[in-house]
Write a protein that holds these residues in place. Structure first.
Motif, PDB file in Angstrom:
ATOM      1  N   GLY A 187     -64.966 -70.050 -88.842  1.00 35.87           N
ATOM      2  CA  GLY A 187     -63.806 -69.514 -88.153  1.00 35.87           C
ATOM      3  C   GLY A 187     -63.571 -70.148 -86.790  1.00 35.87           C
ATOM      4  O   GLY A 187     -62.924 -69.574 -85.934  1.00 35.87           O
ATOM      5  N   GLU A 188     -64.121 -71.335 -86.600  1.00 35.48           N
ATOM      6  CA  GLU A 188     -63.993 -72.039 -85.324  1.00 35.48           C
ATOM      7  C   GLU A 188     -62.833 -73.022 -85.360  1.00 35.48           C
ATOM      8  O   GLU A 188     -62.461 -73.525 -86.413  1.00 35.48           O
ATOM      9  N   GLU A 189     -62.306 -73.299 -84.195  1.00 32.75           N
ATOM     10  CA  GLU A 189     -61.269 -74.330 -84.048  1.00 32.75           C
ATOM     11  C   GLU A 189     -61.976 -75.685 -84.040  1.00 32.75           C
ATOM     12  O   GLU A 189     -63.007 -75.849 -83.395  1.00 32.75           O
ATOM     13  N   SER A 190     -61.442 -76.638 -84.756  1.00 29.80           N
ATOM     14  CA  SER A 190     -62.072 -77.953 -84.815  1.00 29.80           C
ATOM     15  C   SER A 190     -61.014 -79.046 -84.873  1.00 29.80           C
ATOM     16  O   SER A 190     -59.952 -78.853 -85.459  1.00 29.80           O
ATOM     17  N   HIS A 205     -53.169-113.264 -92.423  1.00 33.18           N
ATOM     18  CA  HIS A 205     -54.331-112.594 -92.998  1.00 33.18           C
ATOM     19  C   HIS A 205     -53.978-111.602 -94.101  1.00 33.18           C
ATOM     20  O   HIS A 205     -52.900-111.017 -94.104  1.00 33.18           O
ATOM     21  N   LEU A 206     -54.940-111.413 -94.991  1.00 33.24           N
ATOM     22  CA  LEU A 206     -54.979-110.250 -95.871  1.00 33.24           C
ATOM     23  C   LEU A 206     -55.885-109.257 -95.165  1.00 33.24           C
ATOM     24  O   LEU A 206     -56.906-109.646 -94.590  1.00 33.24           O
ATOM     25  N   VAL A 207     -55.525-107.986 -95.190  1.00 32.85           N
ATOM     26  CA  VAL A 207     -56.278-106.988 -94.451  1.00 32.85           C
ATOM     27  C   VAL A 207     -56.717-105.873 -95.397  1.00 32.85           C
ATOM     28  O   VAL A 207     -55.918-105.361 -96.172  1.00 32.85           O
ATOM     29  N   CYS A 208     -58.008-105.523 -95.324  1.00 34.04           N
ATOM     30  CA  CYS A 208     -58.525-104.348 -96.028  1.00 34.04           C
ATOM     31  C   CYS A 208     -58.791-103.285 -94.977  1.00 34.04           C
ATOM     32  O   CYS A 208     -59.323-103.578 -93.908  1.00 34.04           O
ATOM     33  N   PHE A 209     -58.411-102.053 -95.283  1.00 32.79           N
ATOM     34  CA  PHE A 209     -58.667-100.963 -94.343  1.00 32.79           C
ATOM     35  C   PHE A 209     -59.390 -99.830 -95.056  1.00 32.79           C
ATOM     36  O   PHE A 209     -59.271 -99.644 -96.265  1.00 32.79           O
ATOM     37  N   TYR A 210     -60.167 -99.093 -94.273  1.00 38.49           N
ATOM     38  CA  TYR A 210     -60.967 -97.977 -94.767  1.00 38.49           C
ATOM     39  C   TYR A 210     -60.760 -96.819 -93.801  1.00 38.49           C
ATOM     40  O   TYR A 210     -61.139 -96.918 -92.629  1.00 38.49           O
ATOM     41  N   HIS A 211     -60.156 -95.733 -94.264  1.00 38.29           N
ATOM     42  CA  HIS A 211     -59.885 -94.575 -93.410  1.00 38.29           C
ATOM     43  C   HIS A 211     -60.956 -93.528 -93.696  1.00 38.29           C
ATOM     44  O   HIS A 211     -61.016 -92.963 -94.792  1.00 38.29           O
ATOM     45  N   LEU A 212     -61.807 -93.277 -92.696  1.00 38.85           N
ATOM     46  CA  LEU A 212     -62.940 -92.369 -92.851  1.00 38.85           C
ATOM     47  C   LEU A 212     -62.712 -91.079 -92.065  1.00 38.85           C
ATOM     48  O   LEU A 212     -62.180 -91.115 -90.954  1.00 38.85           O
ATOM     49  N   LEU A 213     -63.156 -89.961 -92.648  1.00 36.18           N
ATOM     50  CA  LEU A 213     -63.048 -88.648 -92.014  1.00 36.18           C
ATOM     51  C   LEU A 213     -64.422 -88.000 -91.903  1.00 36.18           C
ATOM     52  O   LEU A 213     -65.283 -88.218 -92.761  1.00 36.18           O
ATOM     53  N   ALA A 214     -64.600 -87.180 -90.887  1.00 37.85           N
ATOM     54  CA  ALA A 214     -65.804 -86.356 -90.753  1.00 37.85           C
ATOM     55  C   ALA A 214     -65.488 -85.007 -91.389  1.00 37.85           C
ATOM     56  O   ALA A 214     -65.251 -84.011 -90.703  1.00 37.85           O
ATOM     57  N   MET A 215     -65.461 -84.987 -92.693  1.00 34.45           N
ATOM     58  CA  MET A 215     -64.990 -83.821 -93.440  1.00 34.45           C
ATOM     59  C   MET A 215     -65.983 -82.647 -93.406  1.00 34.45           C
ATOM     60  O   MET A 215     -65.572 -81.494 -93.281  1.00 34.45           O
ATOM     61  N   ARG A 216     -67.272 -82.922 -93.497  1.00 35.19           N
ATOM     62  CA  ARG A 216     -68.256 -81.832 -93.514  1.00 35.19           C
ATOM     63  C   ARG A 216     -68.167 -81.022 -92.223  1.00 35.19           C
ATOM     64  O   ARG A 216     -68.222 -79.790 -92.263  1.00 35.19           O
ATOM     65  N   GLU A 217     -67.995 -81.701 -91.083  1.00 35.09           N
ATOM     66  CA  GLU A 217     -67.837 -80.996 -89.811  1.00 35.09           C
ATOM     67  C   GLU A 217     -66.622 -80.072 -89.854  1.00 35.09           C
ATOM     68  O   GLU A 217     -66.673 -78.942 -89.373  1.00 35.09           O
ATOM     69  N   GLN A 218     -65.540 -80.554 -90.421  1.00 39.03           N
ATOM     70  CA  GLN A 218     -64.299 -79.784 -90.503  1.00 39.03           C
ATOM     71  C   GLN A 218     -64.482 -78.547 -91.387  1.00 39.03           C
ATOM     72  O   GLN A 218     -64.066 -77.449 -91.026  1.00 39.03           O
ATOM     73  N   VAL A 219     -65.131 -78.715 -92.521  1.00 39.35           N
ATOM     74  CA  VAL A 219     -65.349 -77.604 -93.452  1.00 39.35           C
ATOM     75  C   VAL A 219     -66.269 -76.556 -92.832  1.00 39.35           C
ATOM     76  O   VAL A 219     -66.016 -75.346 -92.934  1.00 39.35           O
ATOM     77  N   GLN A 220     -67.326 -77.018 -92.168  1.00 40.67           N
ATOM     78  CA  GLN A 220     -68.253 -76.078 -91.532  1.00 40.67           C
ATOM     79  C   GLN A 220     -67.561 -75.292 -90.417  1.00 40.67           C
ATOM     80  O   GLN A 220     -67.792 -74.098 -90.270  1.00 40.67           O
ATOM     81  N   ALA A 221     -66.730 -75.957 -89.628  1.00 36.79           N
ATOM     82  CA  ALA A 221     -66.011 -75.274 -88.552  1.00 36.79           C
ATOM     83  C   ALA A 221     -65.040 -74.237 -89.129  1.00 36.79           C
ATOM     84  O   ALA A 221     -64.939 -73.116 -88.612  1.00 36.79           O
ATOM     85  N   MET A 222     -64.349 -74.600 -90.197  1.00 38.28           N
ATOM     86  CA  MET A 222     -63.412 -73.661 -90.820  1.00 38.28           C
ATOM     87  C   MET A 222     -64.151 -72.454 -91.394  1.00 38.28           C
ATOM     88  O   MET A 222     -63.685 -71.317 -91.282  1.00 38.28           O
ATOM     89  N   ALA A 223     -65.315 -72.702 -92.032  1.00 41.25           N
ATOM     90  CA  ALA A 223     -66.090 -71.608 -92.612  1.00 41.25           C
ATOM     91  C   ALA A 223     -66.600 -70.656 -91.537  1.00 41.25           C
ATOM     92  O   ALA A 223     -66.717 -69.452 -91.767  1.00 41.25           O
TER      93      ALA A 223
END
Length: 186
Positions: A103-106, A83-101
């Motif tokens: 001052g929460e651990e995320s 096979h040829l394989v395509c991959f897509y790596h997705l992050l929940a970035m907005r959650e991470q930024v909001q937690a950092m803003a």
């Protein structure tokens, strides 16, 4: 999910059926989306196999579920005849930024989608450029190196190789030409 050319091969050394579904796979199942849960990668990232036809639907569902950033898209070749394989790596970035803003651990939520394609003919996937603008050059690079077409991409041209280059240089069955003559260089 039925066994189709877009699902990974199952061999005796490791069974994909043995993988336990992760939180994203469980959520997709609850929402009624067919997919394959694959073994996590070497660093524990959840991996999900999807059919080419439903890729944009599942990507849109994941985006609405918080995975709002396409960190990386690419391809790889499993080897000649495989096979040829395509991959897509997705992050929940907005959650991470909001937690950092706040001052929460995320813990950063991330998931990798994989689409397994046969190399016969012209392997084709729907473009996810409409969902993630960052897919623009990444899809072009995957086309350029592996010959995977992305239907609906606004500018489906080679990115790294000259427009008249023959073949797909990162395929493992690629035979490099003896020379390349530049034409109209001036």
């Amino acid at each position: 999910m039925s066994e189709t050319p877009t699902t990974p091969p199952k061999d005796d050394s490791s069974s994909l059926a043995a993988a336990q579904p992760g939180p994203v796979s469980t959520w997709l199942t609850q929402q009624g989306f067919e997919h394959d849960h694959l073994d996590p990668d070497h660093s524990g990232i959840e991996q999900i196999g999807v059919d080419a036809a439903v890729l944009p639907i599942i990507a849109a569902a994941l985006k609405s579920h918080g995975f709002d950033y396409l960190q990386c898209h690419g391809g790889y070749d499993e080897g000649p005849g495989q096979h040829l394989v395509c991959f897509y790596h997705l992050l929940a970035m907005r959650e991470q930024v909001q937690a950092m803003a706040a001052g929460e651990e995320s813990t950063l939520r991330e998931v990798r989608l994989k689409v397994f394609l046969t190399r016969e003919g012209t392997p084709t996937l729907p473009s996810i450029y409409g969902l993630f603008r960052g897919a623009d050059w990444q899809e072009r690079e995957t086309f350029d190196m592996f010959g995977i077409q992305f239907e609906g991409h606004p500018h489906p041209k080679r990115l790294l190789m000259p427009e008249d280059w023959k073949g797909w240089p990162l395929r493992k069955d690629y035979i490099q030409p003896d020379f390349y003559e530049m034409q109209d260089a001036y």
